[in-house]
Design a protein around this motif. Structure first.
Motif, PDB file in Angstrom:
ATOM      1  N   SER A  71      18.819   6.115  13.377  1.00  0.00           N
ATOM      2  CA  SER A  71      18.968   5.084  14.414  1.00  0.00           C
ATOM      3  C   SER A  71      19.861   3.939  13.954  1.00  0.00           C
ATOM      4  CB  SER A  71      17.600   4.526  14.787  1.00  0.00           C
ATOM      5  OG  SER A  71      17.035   3.825  13.687  1.00  0.00           O
ATOM      6  N   GLY A  72      20.145   3.882  12.663  1.00  0.00           N
ATOM      7  CA  GLY A  72      20.905   2.764  12.120  1.00  0.00           C
ATOM      8  C   GLY A  72      20.035   1.605  11.697  1.00  0.00           C
ATOM      9  N   GLY A  73      18.736   1.698  11.900  1.00  0.00           N
ATOM     10  CA  GLY A  73      17.820   0.624  11.529  1.00  0.00           C
ATOM     11  C   GLY A  73      17.724   0.472  10.020  1.00  0.00           C
ATOM     12  N   GLY A  74      17.452  -0.746   9.601  1.00  0.00           N
ATOM     13  CA  GLY A  74      17.368  -1.014   8.177  1.00  0.00           C
ATOM     14  C   GLY A  74      15.995  -1.407   7.699  1.00  0.00           C
ATOM     15  N   ASP A  75      15.002  -1.385   8.601  1.00  0.00           N
ATOM     16  CA  ASP A  75      13.657  -1.802   8.240  1.00  0.00           C
ATOM     17  C   ASP A  75      12.703  -0.621   8.411  1.00  0.00           C
ATOM     18  OD1 ASP A  75      11.196  -2.985   7.858  1.00  0.00           O
ATOM     19  OD2 ASP A  75      11.644  -4.772   9.040  1.00  0.00           O
ATOM     20  N   PRO A  76      12.390   0.090   7.347  1.00  0.00           N
ATOM     21  CA  PRO A  76      11.546   1.293   7.487  1.00  0.00           C
ATOM     22  C   PRO A  76      10.173   0.994   8.062  1.00  0.00           C
ATOM     23  CG  PRO A  76      11.799   0.686   5.172  1.00  0.00           C
ATOM     24  CD  PRO A  76      12.774  -0.145   5.950  1.00  0.00           C
TER      25      PRO A  76
ATOM     26  N   HIS B  15      10.623   8.206   2.369  1.00  0.00           N
ATOM     27  CA  HIS B  15      11.428   7.033   2.005  1.00  0.00           C
ATOM     28  C   HIS B  15      10.830   6.323   0.794  1.00  0.00           C
ATOM     29  CE1 HIS B  15      13.545   3.148   2.472  1.00  0.00           C
ATOM     30  NE2 HIS B  15      12.344   2.604   2.333  1.00  0.00           N
ATOM     31  N   PHE B  16       9.533   6.108   0.811  1.00  0.00           N
ATOM     32  CA  PHE B  16       8.893   5.378  -0.283  1.00  0.00           C
ATOM     33  C   PHE B  16       8.759   6.247  -1.541  1.00  0.00           C
ATOM     34  CE2 PHE B  16       7.775   2.670   3.292  1.00  0.00           C
ATOM     35  CZ  PHE B  16       7.964   1.406   2.741  1.00  0.00           C
ATOM     36  N   VAL B  17       8.561   7.571  -1.378  1.00  0.00           N
ATOM     37  CA  VAL B  17       8.509   8.443  -2.550  1.00  0.00           C
ATOM     38  C   VAL B  17       9.866   8.463  -3.251  1.00  0.00           C
ATOM     39  CG1 VAL B  17       8.245  10.822  -3.342  1.00  0.00           C
ATOM     40  CG2 VAL B  17       6.661   9.906  -1.673  1.00  0.00           C
ATOM     41  N   LEU B  18      10.944   8.592  -2.469  1.00  0.00           N
ATOM     42  CA  LEU B  18      12.280   8.639  -3.055  1.00  0.00           C
ATOM     43  C   LEU B  18      12.627   7.313  -3.726  1.00  0.00           C
ATOM     44  CD1 LEU B  18      14.054  10.581  -0.175  1.00  0.00           C
ATOM     45  CD2 LEU B  18      13.589  11.428  -2.482  1.00  0.00           C
ATOM     46  N   GLU B  19      12.172   6.224  -3.148  1.00  0.00           N
ATOM     47  CA  GLU B  19      12.361   4.914  -3.776  1.00  0.00           C
ATOM     48  C   GLU B  19      11.683   4.876  -5.144  1.00  0.00           C
ATOM     49  OE1 GLU B  19      11.949   0.583  -1.863  1.00  0.00           O
ATOM     50  OE2 GLU B  19       9.998   1.450  -2.403  1.00  0.00           O
ATOM     51  N   ALA B  20      10.503   5.493  -5.232  1.00  0.00           N
ATOM     52  CA  ALA B  20       9.778   5.531  -6.507  1.00  0.00           C
ATOM     53  C   ALA B  20      10.428   6.486  -7.498  1.00  0.00           C
ATOM     54  CB  ALA B  20       8.325   5.940  -6.265  1.00  0.00           C
ATOM     55  N   LEU B  21      11.046   7.559  -7.013  1.00  0.00           N
ATOM     56  CA  LEU B  21      11.663   8.547  -7.891  1.00  0.00           C
ATOM     57  C   LEU B  21      13.000   8.088  -8.455  1.00  0.00           C
ATOM     58  CD1 LEU B  21      10.905  11.764  -5.799  1.00  0.00           C
ATOM     59  CD2 LEU B  21       9.935  11.218  -8.032  1.00  0.00           C
ATOM     60  N   ALA B  22      13.700   7.216  -7.725  1.00  0.00           N
ATOM     61  CA  ALA B  22      15.026   6.770  -8.155  1.00  0.00           C
ATOM     62  C   ALA B  22      14.943   5.981  -9.459  1.00  0.00           C
ATOM     63  CB  ALA B  22      15.672   5.935  -7.062  1.00  0.00           C
ATOM     64  N   SER B  23      16.006   6.070 -10.243  1.00  0.00           N
ATOM     65  CA  SER B  23      16.051   5.361 -11.524  1.00  0.00           C
ATOM     66  C   SER B  23      16.524   3.924 -11.319  1.00  0.00           C
ATOM     67  CB  SER B  23      17.003   6.070 -12.489  1.00  0.00           C
ATOM     68  OG  SER B  23      16.617   7.410 -12.691  1.00  0.00           O
ATOM     69  N   GLY B  24      15.750   2.988 -11.813  1.00  0.00           N
ATOM     70  CA  GLY B  24      16.168   1.588 -11.782  1.00  0.00           C
ATOM     71  C   GLY B  24      16.432   1.040 -10.405  1.00  0.00           C
ATOM     72  N   GLY B  25      15.711   1.518  -9.406  1.00  0.00           N
ATOM     73  CA  GLY B  25      15.904   1.004  -8.052  1.00  0.00           C
ATOM     74  C   GLY B  25      17.180   1.477  -7.385  1.00  0.00           C
TER      75      GLY B  25
ATOM     76  N   ALA C 282       0.834  -1.206   0.000  1.00  0.00           N
ATOM     77  CA  ALA C 282       0.000   0.000   0.000  1.00  0.00           C
ATOM     78  C   ALA C 282       0.870   1.259   0.000  1.00  0.00           C
ATOM     79  CB  ALA C 282      -0.924  -0.011   1.212  1.00  0.00           C
ATOM     80  N   LEU C 283       1.958   1.260   0.788  1.00  0.00           N
ATOM     81  CA  LEU C 283       2.848   2.420   0.832  1.00  0.00           C
ATOM     82  C   LEU C 283       3.516   2.653  -0.523  1.00  0.00           C
ATOM     83  CD1 LEU C 283       4.442   1.797   4.339  1.00  0.00           C
ATOM     84  CD2 LEU C 283       3.217   3.878   3.688  1.00  0.00           C
ATOM     85  N   ARG C 284       3.937   1.581  -1.167  1.00  0.00           N
ATOM     86  CA  ARG C 284       4.601   1.735  -2.468  1.00  0.00           C
ATOM     87  C   ARG C 284       3.619   2.206  -3.546  1.00  0.00           C
ATOM     88  NH1 ARG C 284       8.623  -3.441  -1.772  1.00  0.00           N
ATOM     89  NH2 ARG C 284      10.394  -2.217  -1.004  1.00  0.00           N
ATOM     90  N   ALA C 285       2.407   1.717  -3.481  1.00  0.00           N
ATOM     91  CA  ALA C 285       1.405   2.154  -4.462  1.00  0.00           C
ATOM     92  C   ALA C 285       1.089   3.641  -4.270  1.00  0.00           C
ATOM     93  CB  ALA C 285       0.139   1.315  -4.326  1.00  0.00           C
ATOM     94  N   ALA C 286       0.940   4.070  -3.015  1.00  0.00           N
ATOM     95  CA  ALA C 286       0.665   5.485  -2.742  1.00  0.00           C
ATOM     96  C   ALA C 286       1.855   6.356  -3.139  1.00  0.00           C
ATOM     97  CB  ALA C 286       0.336   5.676  -1.263  1.00  0.00           C
ATOM     98  N   ALA C 287       3.074   5.858  -2.905  1.00  0.00           N
ATOM     99  CA  ALA C 287       4.276   6.617  -3.271  1.00  0.00           C
ATOM    100  C   ALA C 287       4.390   6.770  -4.780  1.00  0.00           C
ATOM    101  CB  ALA C 287       5.516   5.930  -2.716  1.00  0.00           C
ATOM    102  N   LEU C 288       4.021   5.738  -5.507  1.00  0.00           N
ATOM    103  CA  LEU C 288       4.077   5.803  -6.971  1.00  0.00           C
ATOM    104  C   LEU C 288       3.089   6.848  -7.491  1.00  0.00           C
ATOM    105  CD1 LEU C 288       5.676   4.397  -9.189  1.00  0.00           C
ATOM    106  CD2 LEU C 288       3.798   2.782  -9.437  1.00  0.00           C
TER     107      LEU C 288
END
Length: 473
Positions: free
Chosen positions: A341-346, A323-333, A276-282
């Motif tokens: 915090s150093g965490g890796g799980d958004p 985070h999810f918007v920028l993931e969608a904006l980036a080229s080719g992933g 759902a987050l990725r769809a909304a970000a797209l």
């Protein structure tokens, strides 16, 4: 010439300062400032920009500012009509009408009450609100849901109700035994008939349901078809149910909903929530999706991102949504997000710890991105000031050609500084309230770099104004 250039730079900085405030500040308590400080700071900014840059003050209505500041701008423009010439009044009228058309009705009615209390009732004000009221799709719905506001607006604008029975409903409620309009009659019957309660708008029906002693669970189930998307989200979140419209929810609001869930539930529903987050970000990225090249982001999930009682977890929700918007904006992933915090799980982000922005900025610059986006309230404290120093050295010595474009997006208004807090003079900073506005805010942040002049900023505002009011069509 140098004096003129310096004056232009100061004017551009003043304009951008106000835009940042109008995007982020809502007059509510923040993590580090009280509501009173926010309101006092905003009052000064509005007065300063209105007096010195009235054209710009009106033009910000076409930008992605929040409704709180849009209402203040409209109120002050209408109250100071004597300061504008005829051409300015026409331009302001178009902007005000366009902004009112996209504002929530309850905010417009609240604005009308404020104008009435301030005794602002000039001909232009009456004409603007007369047109707004005439454009409302269902006057009977407004009469039921916003009864007090519509009564006040009708009196303030010196307008008779469109229909006779609407006038009776508003001003002579006991005059008619029944109403021809089904919604008006449902409101009459709801005083003594339980079934009629479920024909009313949700917020009105709530009061009648309590009066009739209808159990809350029964009421929510039967009123569901008449609730708006946001009303369903609010009630279902309180009840612990899954919102039915998760896939269509606006991105930042969806991020707030995700953060309201416990960590175990987020992990259990990982696929559903992430999808759902990725769809909304797209949807938010729109035509910019996949066009921004390599992106690295520094995202603030320190303790201050918990926000305040009035803005609970709002800064963290903005960072998560970005985070999810920028993931969608980036080229080719080609995207990497780094949390303070150093965490890796958004999906499991939570407000925790200090804010080592400088260390995360160093890590992000190691990626050699084409764009570095920092989403933080700007309080770099582990160690203090390291992020600003890193960015100064990077820009001045390691990347003077600006191969990496850096921008800081700040979701928190700093009442003491009359702006959002900045990391370094060399880094453009823009206020952000909703991650959906990220592409447009990054565009306007370029004017804070000093590489474009006041003329370019005015040209940008003129384009946005023309698009917003439809005068470019």
């Amino acid at each position: 010439m140098a004096q003129e250039s310096c004056a232009d730079l100061i004017a551009a900085e003043d304009v951008l300062l106000f835009v940042n405030a109008a995007v982020t500040a809502t007059g509510q308590r923040e993590f580090r400032s009280a509501a009173g400080e926010q309101r006092l700071s905003l009052a000064f900014l509005h007065a300063y920009v209105r007096v010195n840059y009235r054209r710009v003050y009106a033009a910000v209505l076409a930008l992605d500012i929040n409704d709180h500041n849009a209402a203040l701008v409209i109120r002050h423009l209408l109250a100071s009509a004597g300061e504008a010439d005829a051409e300015e009044k026409r331009a302001e009228g178009r902007l005000i009408a366009a902004r009112l058309a996209v504002m929530a009705p309850q905010r417009v009615y609240r604005l009308l009450r404020a104008l009435r209390a301030a005794k602002v009732n000039n001909r232009r004000t009456r004409a603007i609100f007369r047109d707004w009221l005439a454009a409302r799709p269902d006057p009977a719905f407004d009469a039921v849901k916003y009864r007090g506001g519509l009564k006040s607006a009708t009196r303030h604008a010196h307008l008779p109700p469109v229909e006779a029975e609407l006038g009776d409903f508003l001003f002579r409620p006991g005059r008619r035994a029944r109403y021809a309009h089904p919604l008006l009659d449902a409101h009459r019957r709801a005083h003594y008939e339980q079934a009629a309660v479920f024909e009313l708008p949700f917020t009105v029906a709530e009061g009648f349901a309590a009066r009739h002693g209808i159990p809350r669970a029964v009421f929510l189930e039967r009123i569901a078809p008449r609730t708006t998307r946001l009303e369903r989200l609010r009630t279902q979140s309180r009840a612990g149910a899954v919102p039915a419209d998760l896939a269509t929810m606006p991105l930042t609001r969806l991020a707030l909903y995700v953060l309201s869930l416990g960590l175990d539930e987020r992990a259990r529903r990982r696929g559903e929530l992430t999808g759902a987050l990725r769809a909304a970000a797209l949807r938010a990225a729109g035509p910019h999706a996949g066009t921004w090249g390599r992106i690295s982001a520094v995202l603030d999930d320190s303790y201050s991102s918990s926000g305040s009682g009035q803005k609970r977890r709002r800064p963290l929700a903005v960072a998560l949504a970005c985070h999810f918007v920028l993931e969608a904006l980036a080229s080719g992933g080609a995207y990497r997000g780094r949390w303070t915090s150093g965490g890796g799980d958004p999906l499991l982000a939570r407000p925790f710890g200090a804010t080592p922005l400088g260390m995360r900025v160093l890590d992000a610059l190691d990626d050699r991105p084409e764009r570095l986006v920092i989403v933080s309230d700007g309080w770099d404290n582990a160690p203090p000031g390291l992020a600003g120093e890193v960015l100064r050295v990077w820009r001045g010595r390691l990347d003077p050609e600006r191969r990496t474009r850096v921008v800081h997006l700040n979701p928190v208004y700093d009442a003491d500084g009359f702006d959002v807090r900045r990391l370094a003079p060399s880094v453009p900073t823009a206020g952000i309230r909703d991650a959906e506005d990220l592409p447009a805010l990054v565009e306007i942040a370029q004017f804070a770099e000093g590489r474009t002049g006041l003329a370019e900023l005015y040209s940008y505002l003129d384009r946005r104004t023309a698009d917003f009011t439809g005068s470019s069509r």
